[in-house]
Design a protein around this motif. Structure first.
Motif, PDB file in Angstrom:
ATOM      1  N   TYR A  11       0.823  -1.210   0.000  1.00 29.48           N
ATOM      2  CA  TYR A  11       0.000   0.000   0.000  1.00 29.48           C
ATOM      3  C   TYR A  11       0.855   1.258   0.000  1.00 29.48           C
ATOM      4  O   TYR A  11       0.617   2.196  -0.767  1.00 29.48           O
ATOM      5  N   GLN A  15       0.518   3.550  -3.205  1.00 32.95           N
ATOM      6  CA  GLN A  15      -0.163   4.822  -2.995  1.00 32.95           C
ATOM      7  C   GLN A  15       0.751   6.002  -3.318  1.00 32.95           C
ATOM      8  O   GLN A  15       0.335   6.955  -3.981  1.00 32.95           O
ATOM      9  N   LYS A  56      -0.967   6.469   6.467  1.00 37.96           N
ATOM     10  CA  LYS A  56      -1.047   7.667   5.634  1.00 37.96           C
ATOM     11  C   LYS A  56       0.168   8.563   5.874  1.00 37.96           C
ATOM     12  O   LYS A  56       0.729   9.140   4.933  1.00 37.96           O
ATOM     13  N   TYR A 206      -7.865  12.475  -1.539  1.00 35.29           N
ATOM     14  CA  TYR A 206      -7.379  11.231  -0.953  1.00 35.29           C
ATOM     15  C   TYR A 206      -8.186  10.902   0.291  1.00 35.29           C
ATOM     16  O   TYR A 206      -8.065  11.553   1.328  1.00 35.29           O
ATOM     17  N   GLU A 207      -9.041   9.893   0.186  1.00 36.89           N
ATOM     18  CA  GLU A 207      -9.800   9.360   1.323  1.00 36.89           C
ATOM     19  C   GLU A 207      -9.765   7.849   1.234  1.00 36.89           C
ATOM     20  O   GLU A 207      -9.880   7.279   0.148  1.00 36.89           O
ATOM     21  N   THR A 208      -9.629   7.203   2.368  1.00 40.96           N
ATOM     22  CA  THR A 208      -9.543   5.741   2.360  1.00 40.96           C
ATOM     23  C   THR A 208     -10.897   5.087   2.106  1.00 40.96           C
ATOM     24  O   THR A 208     -10.981   4.055   1.428  1.00 40.96           O
ATOM     25  N   ILE A 211     -14.151   2.366  -0.123  1.00 41.25           N
ATOM     26  CA  ILE A 211     -13.188   1.858  -1.097  1.00 41.25           C
ATOM     27  C   ILE A 211     -13.922   1.643  -2.418  1.00 41.25           C
ATOM     28  O   ILE A 211     -14.888   0.881  -2.503  1.00 41.25           O
ATOM     29  N   GLY A 282     -10.387  10.821  -7.025  1.00 39.42           N
ATOM     30  CA  GLY A 282      -9.709  10.149  -5.924  1.00 39.42           C
ATOM     31  C   GLY A 282      -8.427   9.467  -6.346  1.00 39.42           C
ATOM     32  O   GLY A 282      -8.209   9.168  -7.529  1.00 39.42           O
ATOM     33  N   ASN A 284      -7.161   6.855  -4.091  1.00 36.50           N
ATOM     34  CA  ASN A 284      -7.040   5.797  -3.087  1.00 36.50           C
ATOM     35  C   ASN A 284      -6.739   4.428  -3.700  1.00 36.50           C
ATOM     36  O   ASN A 284      -7.474   3.943  -4.559  1.00 36.50           O
ATOM     37  N   ALA A 286      -6.225   1.627  -1.613  1.00 32.11           N
ATOM     38  CA  ALA A 286      -6.379   0.630  -0.549  1.00 32.11           C
ATOM     39  C   ALA A 286      -6.999  -0.673  -1.046  1.00 32.11           C
ATOM     40  O   ALA A 286      -6.603  -1.764  -0.624  1.00 32.11           O
TER      41      ALA A 286
END
Length: 497
Positions: A11, A15, A56, A206-208, A211, A282, A284, A286
């Motif tokens: 990750y 990322q 993060k 960027y937000e987890t 998903i 986005g 992300n 994850a």
């Protein structure tokens, strides 16, 4: 039983590389709206076992030579003394905490931006405090008609009146002490000013959670809805992405609702929008790092149950709750779970039944072993369960007395004769103090003490509401606690420690 479901190293690499690609896409200048918690993201670590709470931050450290931080805070929140529930400090104090945290790990904090600024007295005092610390600050103002009057917002009378934030590096991370601080508005205002200066800067988010590339009703995404039950966020299929790309991906209602407005702003600033959907905004990654889907599903189901219990206990204590109990019950139905799917709940309730209704607690260790504790003249159920868990972890016979009575007597004497307590039973903090005192001259007690770190991530359930002291000890140990929404004496009108 703990099973790793998420590859944290993959990750961090994936990322950071993806963000580098997005920077390059926009001519080496990207404003990245950073949602959620940068530090101590325990929700993510609970639902994605293997995700580290500081992932993060570690990812940003891989970009620290390219990145600078801008912290946004609403001047209205400063004036209203808005408090962070998890830390119990005001938003302005949290900005100072964030600055310290970032600088302590070598991240460059460029400035603080005060949004919705209207000469609030407290905001002006905060600016002076930042000046005294050599932290640059900028003012952004409330814009009439925001966010719907796009033509006015994207004009010299709208964003144009905001102070331009001077930045130095290719990646500008815009973060905040909490929601509603104006992170997106800061980013879009900067895009407007950059474009007027001939800089083709870009924006990404960027937000987890949710998903985007796992199913809509996947327990990980349902757990996100449970975590935001007070905000009434709803996960949904991104209709813009489905229409533009023919692909069903997951986003949430607020991003989908605001996208037409944001898209129109992009068109006014750039001539055309770089994105076809809110999901495309986005970055992300994850979902690409889940290595055991079943482990993440089970962990997320447990998180939903924990959120449900937390809501019930909050209502029992305060008479009300900020969360929507009905929504949490619906999420449990969608995840096809009940409280009986929490193993420690069943064991704790069974022990309470076998001990004539006296409070009990159960703790599930990381290997799946469940240890319980009951109420005695000396120890409360939480203290008893904690000691029994340490005995199992250290391989100590359950009949062995870990704590020297000489360490207990002074604590009880202090409680009863000097502090006015009527309860001689030891709380968990007092038990640990007594255990540490015993461990100074007792190898067996020391052996048990050294196992305390192994309690991190374990689940526990109490058949009654615990005192704030016990709750804090379990939190510090990293134990994931739930309680039945009742007091030891059910008629009690307030929670006595």
């Amino acid at each position: 039983m703990f099973k790793k479901g998420f590859d944290n190293e993959k990750y961090l690499t994936m990322q950071s590389e993806h963000i580098k690609e997005r920077i390059a896409q926009f001519g080496n200048k990207l404003y990245l709206e950073f949602g959620g918690k940068l530090f101590d993201d325990f929700h993510a670590s609970r639902v994605l076992p293997g995700f580290e709470p500081d992932s993060k931050l570690q990812m940003l450290l891989q970009l620290k030579d390219q990145a600078e931080i801008v912290i946004a805070i609403s001047a209205e929140d400063i004036e209203n003394n808005k408090v962070r529930g998890d830390y119990g400090i005001t938003y302005d104090m949290d900005v100072l905490r964030l600055i310290d945290e970032f600088q302590s790990v070598g991240l460059f904090v460029g400035s603080v931006c005060l949004t919705k600024f209207a000469e609030q007295p407290s905001a002006n005092l905060f600016i002076k405090r930042l000046d005294s610390m050599n932290i640059k600050s900028y003012k952004h103002y409330k814009i009439p008609g925001y966010p719907s009057d796009v033509e006015f917002i994207v004009s010299d009378e709208g964003y144009g009146k905001n102070e331009y934030i001077e930045t130095e590096r290719p990646l500008v991370v815009v973060t905040a002490p909490g929601p509603g601080s104006g992170k997106m508005a800061v980013c879009l205002s900067q895009l407007y000013h950059e474009h007027k200066r001939g800089v083709d800067a870009g924006y990404a988010k960027y937000e987890t959670f949710p998903i985007w590339n796992i199913p809509l009703k996947h327990p990980v995404n349902l757990a996100y809805e449970a975590a935001t039950a007070d905000l009434n966020d709803v996960n949904m299929i991104d209709p813009f992405h489905l229409e533009a790309r023919g692909e069903a991906v997951v986003n949430y209602n607020r991003d989908c609702e605001i996208f037409p407005v944001v898209n129109a702003m992009f068109e006014l600033i750039f001539g055309k929008s770089p994105y076809k959907s809110p999901t495309e905004m986005g970055v992300n990654m994850a979902g690409n790092c889940i290595i055991d889907d079943e482990a993440c599903r089970e962990a997320s189901k447990q998180e939903i149950i924990r959120r449900y219990y937390k809501c019930l206990c909050e209502k029992r204590r305060n008479g009300t709750t900020k969360d929507d109990i009905c929504k949490l019950e619906l999420l449990m139905k969608q995840a096809e779970i009940t409280v009986e799917d929490r193993k420690v709940t069943i064991v704790a309730l069974e022990r309470e039944k076998n001990e004539n209704g006296n409070p009990a607690m159960a703790i599930e260790l990381r290997d799946g072993t469940i240890v319980s504790g009951g109420t005695s003249e000396l120890l409360g159920a939480a203290s008893s369960a904690l000691i029994n868990a340490l005995k199992v972890l250290a391989g100590i016979d359950k009949e062995v007395k870990l704590i020297d009575p000489k360490a207990i007597d002074p604590i009880q004497d202090l409680k009863i004769n000097y502090l006015g307590s009527k309860n001689p039973r030891l709380h968990t903090d007092e038990v640990l103090t007594a255990l540490s005192a015993t461990a100074a001259n007792n190898e067996i007690a020391m052996k048990a003490m050294k196992k305390l770190p192994l309690l991190k991530g374990c689940d526990a359930h109490s058949t009654v509401l615990l005192s704030s002291v016990d709750e804090q000890i379990f939190k510090k140990l990293g134990i994931q606690l739930t309680c039945e929404p009742k007091y030891e004496e059910d008629e009690r009108m307030y929670h006595k420690n």
